[in-house]
Motif scaffolding. Structure first.
Motif, PDB file in Angstrom:
ATOM      1  N   GLY A  25       0.818  -1.202   0.000  1.00  0.00           N
ATOM      2  CA  GLY A  25       0.000   0.000   0.000  1.00  0.00           C
ATOM      3  C   GLY A  25       0.854   1.256   0.000  1.00  0.00           C
ATOM      4  N   GLN A  51      -0.631 -16.384  12.800  1.00  0.00           N
ATOM      5  CA  GLN A  51      -1.797 -15.567  12.476  1.00  0.00           C
ATOM      6  C   GLN A  51      -2.878 -16.378  11.766  1.00  0.00           C
ATOM      7  OE1 GLN A  51      -2.194 -12.607  13.759  1.00  0.00           O
ATOM      8  NE2 GLN A  51      -0.132 -12.827  14.646  1.00  0.00           N
ATOM      9  N   ALA A  68      -6.613 -16.813  13.198  1.00  0.00           N
ATOM     10  CA  ALA A  68      -7.769 -16.472  12.372  1.00  0.00           C
ATOM     11  C   ALA A  68      -8.747 -17.636  12.293  1.00  0.00           C
ATOM     12  CB  ALA A  68      -7.301 -16.066  10.978  1.00  0.00           C
ATOM     13  N   THR A  70       1.933  -8.217  11.920  1.00  0.00           N
ATOM     14  CA  THR A  70       0.653  -8.907  12.069  1.00  0.00           C
ATOM     15  C   THR A  70      -0.414  -8.312  11.173  1.00  0.00           C
ATOM     16  OG1 THR A  70       1.162  -9.521  14.350  1.00  0.00           O
ATOM     17  CG2 THR A  70      -1.153  -9.495  13.714  1.00  0.00           C
ATOM     18  N   GLU A  71      -0.473  -6.990  11.117  1.00  0.00           N
ATOM     19  CA  GLU A  71      -1.463  -6.334  10.254  1.00  0.00           C
ATOM     20  C   GLU A  71      -1.204  -6.638   8.785  1.00  0.00           C
ATOM     21  OE1 GLU A  71      -3.170  -1.825   9.335  1.00  0.00           O
ATOM     22  OE2 GLU A  71      -1.551  -2.157  10.794  1.00  0.00           O
ATOM     23  N   VAL A  72       0.063  -6.636   8.376  1.00  0.00           N
ATOM     24  CA  VAL A  72       0.388  -6.944   6.983  1.00  0.00           C
ATOM     25  C   VAL A  72       0.029  -8.389   6.659  1.00  0.00           C
ATOM     26  CG1 VAL A  72       2.285  -7.189   5.343  1.00  0.00           C
ATOM     27  CG2 VAL A  72       2.164  -5.178   6.810  1.00  0.00           C
ATOM     28  N   ARG A 122      -2.258 -10.271   8.009  1.00  0.00           N
ATOM     29  CA  ARG A 122      -3.713 -10.475   7.949  1.00  0.00           C
ATOM     30  C   ARG A 122      -4.344  -9.795   6.747  1.00  0.00           C
ATOM     31  NH1 ARG A 122      -5.537  -9.585  14.307  1.00  0.00           N
ATOM     32  NH2 ARG A 122      -4.640 -11.533  15.130  1.00  0.00           N
ATOM     33  N   GLU A 123      -3.943  -8.533   6.493  1.00  0.00           N
ATOM     34  CA  GLU A 123      -4.614  -7.744   5.461  1.00  0.00           C
ATOM     35  C   GLU A 123      -4.082  -8.037   4.058  1.00  0.00           C
ATOM     36  OE1 GLU A 123      -7.223  -5.843   5.905  1.00  0.00           O
ATOM     37  OE2 GLU A 123      -7.247  -6.278   8.059  1.00  0.00           O
ATOM     38  N   LYS A 124      -2.800  -8.306   3.929  1.00  0.00           N
ATOM     39  CA  LYS A 124      -2.202  -8.428   2.603  1.00  0.00           C
ATOM     40  C   LYS A 124      -2.023  -9.869   2.137  1.00  0.00           C
ATOM     41  CE  LYS A 124      -1.821  -3.984   2.551  1.00  0.00           C
ATOM     42  NZ  LYS A 124      -2.726  -3.168   1.713  1.00  0.00           N
ATOM     43  N   LYS A 135      -6.225 -12.231   4.128  1.00  0.00           N
ATOM     44  CA  LYS A 135      -7.498 -11.751   3.598  1.00  0.00           C
ATOM     45  C   LYS A 135      -7.665 -12.041   2.120  1.00  0.00           C
ATOM     46  CE  LYS A 135     -10.525  -7.707   3.812  1.00  0.00           C
ATOM     47  NZ  LYS A 135     -10.623  -6.288   4.277  1.00  0.00           N
ATOM     48  N   SER A 140     -10.225 -14.587   7.168  1.00  0.00           N
ATOM     49  CA  SER A 140     -10.432 -13.315   7.845  1.00  0.00           C
ATOM     50  C   SER A 140     -10.742 -13.556   9.314  1.00  0.00           C
ATOM     51  CB  SER A 140     -11.557 -12.530   7.182  1.00  0.00           C
ATOM     52  OG  SER A 140     -12.762 -13.276   7.214  1.00  0.00           O
TER      53      SER A 140
END
Length: 256
Positions: free
Chosen positions: A93, A136, A140, A242-244, A246-248, A251, A256
């Motif tokens: 991003g 992760q 999830a 962790t955010e990367v 999960r989101e990249k 997901k 999710s």
């Protein structure tokens, strides 16, 4: 009467000896050695100014090639920093090209087959990133709705016993019905990496340049994906990694 010459003090006459041919050649060789040394120091200083990812260290090069190069096995990898930055921006991003240092950005997408591993490779980063992504994925799955239908103990409908249930344990069945090994496969991760443009910027040397699939391109893509997560965790912290993850990655894979 003493002679006039006897009364005079003795004077030592020092004759200047001309340097021999050996001394002259030695001085010339010393001057030549010092000049070559200064040139070597200058070239070494120039090499130090280059980024580490862009060249092979001179100490790691053999004095002569042990094998004649085969033109049919030449494989060109990306050497453009702007193209690499566009990949990180597309994958992570806005601001993804500044999330890591330049040297780490190249290291994360460099496989050990590239340049005989002499410029560094991403095995350790991939080892760390795989552990993060696996954790992760398990979390999830635990937090996802249960996909299996709960039955009575022993599978006997006539049994009146009711198994113990708790909201924190509802997602345990997902770990057996959808194991991590079936989610994080090399085919799925390789397809995702190709979609975000990693195949065009990763550095590796395939065994067969005309058959990348048979040379294991999915394995190399998966390793690079893990390495990017590991590099982000080391340089930006576990929360960002962790955010990367999960989101990249998770997901787009439907987790999710």
């Amino acid at each position: 009467m003493a002679s006039r010459t006897a009364s005079r003090p003795l004077q030592c006459v020092v004759k200047r000896v001309r340097p021999s041919c050996e001394c002259a050649s030695m001085r010339a060789s010393i001057r030549q050695f010092s000049a070559s040394r200064s040139r070597a120091e200058q070239s070494e200083a120039d090499r130090d100014q280059r980024p580490r990812w862009s060249y092979t260290p001179e100490e790691m090069k053999a004095p002569f090639p042990w094998k004649s190069p085969d033109p049919s096995k030449v494989f060109r990898c990306n050497e453009d920093p702007d193209k690499l930055d566009r990949f990180y921006t597309n994958f992570l991003g806005r601001g993804g090209d500044t999330m890591l240092a330049d040297e780490v950005k190249w290291l994360a997408v460099t496989h050990k087959s590239f340049d005989q591993g002499r410029r560094g490779f991403n095995d350790r980063l991939a080892f760390f990133g795989r552990r993060i992504l696996t954790l992760q994925t398990n979390l999830a799955l635990l937090n996802s709705p249960t996909t299996a239908t709960r039955t009575h103990a022993g599978g006997n409908p006539s049994d009146d016993r009711i198994p113990f249930s708790h909201p924190a344990l509802e997602g345990l069945e997902n770990l057996s019905t959808a194991p991590v090994g079936e989610i994080l496969t090399k085919e799925r991760l390789g397809a995702l990496a190709t979609q975000v443009g990693m195949r065009d910027i990763m550095r590796w040397q395939p065994r067969m340049v005309n058959a990348l699939e048979r040379s294991g391109v999915d394995v190399v893509l998966t390793t690079c994906m893990y390495a990017v997560i590991g590099a982000i965790s080391l340089h930006r912290g576990g929360a960002v990694a962790t955010e990367v993850a999960r989101e990249k990655i998770l997901k787009p894979l439907g987790i999710s």
